[in-house]
Design an enzyme around this catalytic site. Structure first.
Site, PDB file in Angstrom:
ATOM      1  N   HIS A  34       0.846  -1.203   0.000  1.00 54.04           N
ATOM      2  CA  HIS A  34       0.000   0.000   0.000  1.00 54.04           C
ATOM      3  C   HIS A  34       0.880   1.253   0.000  1.00 54.04           C
ATOM      4  O   HIS A  34       0.667   2.176  -0.805  1.00 54.04           O
ATOM      5  CB  HIS A  34      -0.905  -0.024   1.236  1.00 54.04           C
ATOM      6  CG  HIS A  34      -1.771   1.185   1.391  1.00 54.04           C
ATOM      7  ND1 HIS A  34      -3.115   1.189   1.105  1.00 54.04           N
ATOM      8  CD2 HIS A  34      -1.479   2.448   1.812  1.00 54.04           C
ATOM      9  CE1 HIS A  34      -3.615   2.385   1.342  1.00 54.04           C
ATOM     10  NE2 HIS A  34      -2.649   3.171   1.776  1.00 54.04           N
ATOM     11  N   GLU A  35       1.863   1.288   0.888  1.00 58.09           N
ATOM     12  CA  GLU A  35       2.718   2.470   0.991  1.00 58.09           C
ATOM     13  C   GLU A  35       3.660   2.606  -0.206  1.00 58.09           C
ATOM     14  O   GLU A  35       3.899   3.712  -0.693  1.00 58.09           O
ATOM     15  CB  GLU A  35       3.512   2.427   2.302  1.00 58.09           C
ATOM     16  CG  GLU A  35       2.656   2.551   3.553  1.00 58.09           C
ATOM     17  CD  GLU A  35       1.803   3.807   3.563  1.00 58.09           C
ATOM     18  OE1 GLU A  35       2.254   4.849   3.044  1.00 58.09           O
ATOM     19  OE2 GLU A  35       0.674   3.755   4.083  1.00 58.09           O
ATOM     20  N   HIS A  38       1.887   4.256  -3.039  1.00 63.15           N
ATOM     21  CA  HIS A  38       1.854   5.720  -2.911  1.00 63.15           C
ATOM     22  C   HIS A  38       3.155   6.326  -3.434  1.00 63.15           C
ATOM     23  O   HIS A  38       3.139   7.315  -4.183  1.00 63.15           O
ATOM     24  CB  HIS A  38       1.673   6.128  -1.442  1.00 63.15           C
ATOM     25  CG  HIS A  38       0.287   5.959  -0.918  1.00 63.15           C
ATOM     26  ND1 HIS A  38      -0.826   6.434  -1.574  1.00 63.15           N
ATOM     27  CD2 HIS A  38      -0.170   5.385   0.227  1.00 63.15           C
ATOM     28  CE1 HIS A  38      -1.911   6.146  -0.864  1.00 63.15           C
ATOM     29  NE2 HIS A  38      -1.536   5.510   0.235  1.00 63.15           N
TER      30      HIS A  38
END
Length: 252
Positions: A34-35, A38
């Site tokens: 998820h990170e 980003h």
């Protein structure tokens, strides 16, 4: 509480431990990817901040927030350390903010979809080996082999929680409250110096904590009256039914 449900739901501590290991694998994978998503989205839009700070890595130590991990294990949703993003570097501010903000939840959705597909494949494999059959909406393990039994439970919980955790992370992060991804999208689309944005920068963290506590409280109240009040639990129950439908469809 998630951990309590794991160990209270079975008399076999080995299955409970396998479940816990599967959940930890899913949590670390989901939060880290998820990170990274980003950071990669920010990089594609012209911002090298995450890359320069070493955040485009699979090293858990760079991403995992201890309190967010504990919350994930306790209540089923949490967070990792936010990837640093400098929106001033974006070639197109609005496009950069929206695509970067939604990159993480998009990855969570993809991981959930892949996990659901893996459940179907896993079910087909165990069915073809004669280890499981379905009937009356339930799955029955026929194999007398202990190794087959534990292999089935491990992979089932790995992929089932792959669906549950990733979809819950997606729903949680889309809440338009600071500092979640949903707020970043709302902030980008709203007019400058908006009252909602100002309120969130000032009180968003408290609002988020309040929502988490409310969710936990509704769960306890619902258990006391044997009704489901927690929206996250309702969401997860719907996903569990979807997983069961997929498995029953494979088992015929």
């Amino acid at each position: 509480m998630l951990i309590y449900r794991i160990f209270a739901g079975t008399d076999d501590y080995r299955i409970a431990m396998l479940t816990l290991i599967a959940i930890l694998i899913v949590i670390f994978t989901s939060m880290i990817l998820h990170e990274i998503a980003h950071g990669l989205a920010a990089l594609a839009n012209g911002d090298y901040t995450a890359k320069m700070r070493g955040r485009l890595t699979l090293n858990p130590a760079k991403h995992i927030d201890l309190f967010g991990l504990i919350m994930m294990l306790l209540v089923g949703f949490g967070w990792a350390k936010p990837v640093p993003v400098d929106s001033r570097n974006f070639r197109n501010y609005k496009k950069g903010m929206i695509t970067t903000s939604l990159a993480g939840v998009t990855v969570n959705f993809i991981l959930a979809a892949l996990s659901l597909a893996c459940i179907a494949i896993m079910t087909a494999i165990f069915k073809s080996s004669g280890a499981i059959v379905g009937g009356g909406g339930n799955i029955y393990l026929l194999s007398p082999s202990v190794s087959v039994k534990y292999a089935y439970y491990f992979f089932y919980y790995l992929f089932a929680y792959g669906v549950l955790i990733n979809m819950t992370l997606m729903l949680f992060n889309l809440i338009p409250v600071f500092p979640l991804d949903g707020f970043r999208v709302a902030e980008t689309l709203l007019p400058p110096d908006n009252a909602y944005v100002r309120f969130n920068y000032r009180y968003g963290n408290y609002t988020l904590i309040g929502l988490i506590l409310l969710s936990v409280a509704l769960g306890y109240i619902g258990n006391a009256f044997n009704v489901e009040l927690d929206i996250f639990s309702l969401f997860q129950n719907a996903l569990i039914k979807l997983i069961n439908v997929v498995q029953m469809g494979v088992l015929g």
